[in-house]
Design a protein around this motif. Structure first.
Motif, PDB file in Angstrom:
ATOM      1  N   MET A  74       0.835  -1.181   0.000  1.00 45.09           N
ATOM      2  CA  MET A  74       0.000   0.000   0.000  1.00 45.09           C
ATOM      3  C   MET A  74       0.875   1.238   0.000  1.00 45.09           C
ATOM      4  O   MET A  74       1.885   1.314   0.685  1.00 45.09           O
ATOM      5  N   LYS A  75       0.449   2.201  -0.739  1.00 44.09           N
ATOM      6  CA  LYS A  75       1.212   3.429  -0.936  1.00 44.09           C
ATOM      7  C   LYS A  75       0.945   4.397   0.226  1.00 44.09           C
ATOM      8  O   LYS A  75      -0.190   4.560   0.655  1.00 44.09           O
ATOM      9  N   PRO A  76       2.011   5.033   0.793  1.00 47.51           N
ATOM     10  CA  PRO A  76       1.808   5.999   1.876  1.00 47.51           C
ATOM     11  C   PRO A  76       1.005   7.204   1.376  1.00 47.51           C
ATOM     12  O   PRO A  76       1.061   7.534   0.187  1.00 47.51           O
ATOM     13  N   PRO A  77       0.283   7.874   2.253  1.00 54.24           N
ATOM     14  CA  PRO A  77      -0.490   9.045   1.819  1.00 54.24           C
ATOM     15  C   PRO A  77       0.447  10.145   1.328  1.00 54.24           C
ATOM     16  O   PRO A  77       1.593  10.237   1.771  1.00 54.24           O
ATOM     17  N   PRO A  78      -0.029  10.986   0.430  1.00 54.73           N
ATOM     18  CA  PRO A  78       0.838  12.058  -0.096  1.00 54.73           C
ATOM     19  C   PRO A  78       1.185  13.058   1.004  1.00 54.73           C
ATOM     20  O   PRO A  78       0.411  13.264   1.931  1.00 54.73           O
ATOM     21  N   ARG A  79       2.353  13.616   0.876  1.00 49.38           N
ATOM     22  CA  ARG A  79       2.809  14.591   1.871  1.00 49.38           C
ATOM     23  C   ARG A  79       2.711  15.976   1.264  1.00 49.38           C
ATOM     24  O   ARG A  79       3.032  16.175   0.092  1.00 49.38           O
ATOM     25  N   ILE A  80       2.288  16.928   2.060  1.00 48.21           N
ATOM     26  CA  ILE A  80       2.140  18.310   1.603  1.00 48.21           C
ATOM     27  C   ILE A  80       3.185  19.150   2.319  1.00 48.21           C
ATOM     28  O   ILE A  80       3.339  19.075   3.546  1.00 48.21           O
ATOM     29  N   LYS A  81       3.873  19.963   1.573  1.00 51.93           N
ATOM     30  CA  LYS A  81       4.914  20.811   2.151  1.00 51.93           C
ATOM     31  C   LYS A  81       4.269  21.963   2.909  1.00 51.93           C
ATOM     32  O   LYS A  81       3.363  22.612   2.423  1.00 51.93           O
TER      33      LYS A  81
END
Length: 147
Positions: free
Chosen positions: A1-8
Protein backbone atom coordinates in the motif's frame (compact mmCIF):
# COMPACT_ATOMS: atom_id res chain seq x y z
CA UNK A 1 0.00 0.00 0.00
CA UNK A 2 1.21 3.43 -0.94
CA UNK A 3 1.81 6.00 1.88
CA UNK A 4 -0.49 9.05 1.82
CA UNK A 5 0.84 12.06 -0.10
CA UNK A 6 2.81 14.59 1.87
CA UNK A 7 2.14 18.31 1.60
CA UNK A 8 4.91 20.81 2.15
CA UNK A 9 4.30 23.29 4.98
CA UNK A 10 6.31 26.39 5.79
CA UNK A 11 6.41 27.80 9.31
CA UNK A 12 8.86 29.52 11.59
CA UNK A 13 10.33 28.22 14.86
CA UNK A 14 12.30 30.07 17.50
CA UNK A 15 16.06 29.59 17.25
CA UNK A 16 16.08 27.59 20.48
CA UNK A 17 13.23 25.28 19.40
CA UNK A 18 14.89 24.80 16.03
CA UNK A 19 18.15 23.77 17.73
CA UNK A 20 16.25 21.39 20.04
CA UNK A 21 14.46 19.84 17.05
CA UNK A 22 17.71 19.38 15.15
CA UNK A 23 19.46 17.88 18.21
CA UNK A 24 16.58 15.50 18.91
CA UNK A 25 16.33 14.36 15.29
CA UNK A 26 20.10 13.83 15.11
CA UNK A 27 20.15 11.79 18.35
CA UNK A 28 17.23 9.64 17.19
CA UNK A 29 18.60 9.43 13.64
CA UNK A 30 15.32 10.49 12.07
CA UNK A 31 14.30 13.35 9.79
CA UNK A 32 13.22 16.58 11.46
CA UNK A 33 10.00 16.48 9.41
CA UNK A 34 9.18 13.07 10.89
CA UNK A 35 9.64 14.43 14.42
CA UNK A 36 7.39 17.41 13.69
CA UNK A 37 4.77 15.14 12.07
CA UNK A 38 4.75 12.75 15.06
CA UNK A 39 4.49 15.64 17.51
CA UNK A 40 1.61 17.23 15.60
CA UNK A 41 -0.19 13.90 15.25
CA UNK A 42 0.09 13.30 18.96
CA UNK A 43 -1.00 16.84 19.81
CA UNK A 44 -3.95 16.86 17.43
CA UNK A 45 -5.11 13.31 18.17
CA UNK A 46 -8.65 13.41 19.59
CA UNK A 47 -7.89 10.67 22.12
CA UNK A 48 -4.53 12.14 23.12
CA UNK A 49 -6.12 14.35 25.74
CA UNK A 50 -8.17 11.41 27.03
CA UNK A 51 -5.08 9.22 27.31
CA UNK A 52 -3.23 11.97 29.15
CA UNK A 53 -6.17 12.53 31.50
CA UNK A 54 -6.46 8.78 32.20
CA UNK A 55 -2.73 8.53 32.89
CA UNK A 56 -2.89 11.51 35.24
CA UNK A 57 -5.95 10.08 37.00
CA UNK A 58 -4.16 6.76 37.56
CA UNK A 59 -1.13 8.56 38.92
CA UNK A 60 -3.24 10.75 41.21
CA UNK A 61 -5.10 7.67 42.48
CA UNK A 62 -1.82 5.94 43.26
CA UNK A 63 -0.50 9.04 45.02
CA UNK A 64 -3.74 9.34 47.02
CA UNK A 65 -3.38 5.73 48.21
CA UNK A 66 0.25 6.39 49.18
CA UNK A 67 -0.73 9.52 51.10
CA UNK A 68 -3.52 7.61 52.86
CA UNK A 69 -1.00 4.94 53.95
CA UNK A 70 1.40 7.62 55.16
CA UNK A 71 -1.38 9.33 57.07
CA UNK A 72 -2.30 6.02 58.74
CA UNK A 73 1.32 5.30 59.69
CA UNK A 74 1.73 8.79 61.13
CA UNK A 75 -1.50 8.41 63.09
CA UNK A 76 -0.29 5.07 64.50
CA UNK A 77 3.10 6.58 65.40
CA UNK A 78 1.53 9.60 67.10
CA UNK A 79 -0.96 7.48 69.03
CA UNK A 80 1.79 5.06 70.10
CA UNK A 81 3.97 7.88 71.35
CA UNK A 82 1.08 9.56 73.19
CA UNK A 83 0.07 6.30 74.92
CA UNK A 84 3.66 5.57 75.89
CA UNK A 85 4.21 9.04 77.33
CA UNK A 86 0.93 8.91 79.28
CA UNK A 87 1.80 5.46 80.65
CA UNK A 88 5.35 6.48 81.51
CA UNK A 89 4.27 9.67 83.26
CA UNK A 90 1.68 7.84 85.36
CA UNK A 91 3.74 4.70 86.15
CA UNK A 92 7.24 6.03 86.87
CA UNK A 93 7.66 7.62 90.32
CA UNK A 94 10.03 10.58 90.71
CA UNK A 95 13.57 9.67 91.80
CA UNK A 96 15.33 11.08 94.84
CA UNK A 97 18.28 13.38 94.14
CA UNK A 98 20.75 10.71 95.27
CA UNK A 99 19.60 8.35 92.47
CA UNK A 100 19.63 10.89 89.63
CA UNK A 101 23.20 10.25 88.41
CA UNK A 102 22.77 6.47 88.29
CA UNK A 103 19.39 6.84 86.56
CA UNK A 104 20.89 9.15 83.93
CA UNK A 105 23.73 6.70 83.24
CA UNK A 106 21.26 3.82 82.93
CA UNK A 107 19.07 6.01 80.69
CA UNK A 108 22.00 6.71 78.33
CA UNK A 109 22.80 2.98 78.20
CA UNK A 110 19.18 2.09 77.42
CA UNK A 111 18.92 4.83 74.81
CA UNK A 112 22.03 3.54 73.01
CA UNK A 113 20.45 0.05 72.97
CA UNK A 114 17.23 1.57 71.63
CA UNK A 115 19.06 3.37 68.81
CA UNK A 116 20.95 0.17 67.86
CA UNK A 117 17.72 -1.85 67.80
CA UNK A 118 16.00 0.83 65.74
CA UNK A 119 18.87 0.84 63.25
CA UNK A 120 18.69 -2.95 62.84
CA UNK A 121 14.91 -2.87 62.34
CA UNK A 122 15.14 -0.09 59.77
CA UNK A 123 17.92 -1.93 57.93
CA UNK A 124 15.67 -5.02 57.71
CA UNK A 125 12.76 -2.94 56.41
CA UNK A 126 10.49 -4.11 59.22
CA UNK A 127 8.21 -1.42 60.62
CA UNK A 128 6.25 -1.19 63.84
CA UNK A 129 3.19 0.01 61.91
CA UNK A 130 3.23 -3.22 59.86
CA UNK A 131 3.45 -5.25 63.08
CA UNK A 132 0.51 -3.35 64.56
CA UNK A 133 -1.61 -4.10 61.48
CA UNK A 134 -0.68 -7.80 61.72
CA UNK A 135 -1.09 -8.10 65.51
CA UNK A 136 -4.29 -6.12 66.07
CA UNK A 137 -7.47 -7.62 64.60
CA UNK A 138 -9.60 -5.27 62.52
CA UNK A 139 -12.50 -3.80 64.47
CA UNK A 140 -15.83 -2.65 63.14
CA UNK A 141 -15.93 0.32 65.49
CA UNK A 142 -15.00 3.67 63.99
CA UNK A 143 -13.66 4.87 67.37
CA UNK A 144 -11.09 2.56 69.01
CA UNK A 145 -11.80 4.10 72.45
CA UNK A 146 -15.40 2.80 72.36
CA UNK A 147 -14.34 -0.76 73.21
Amino acid sequence: MKPPPRIKQTFRLSAELSRDLADYARRRRVAQGDVVQAALSSHLSPDGADRLEAALARRLDRMTRQIDRLERHIMISNETLALFVRFWLTAVPPLPDSAQAAAQAKGRERFEGFVETLGRRLAKGRSFADEIVQDVPATTSADPDEE
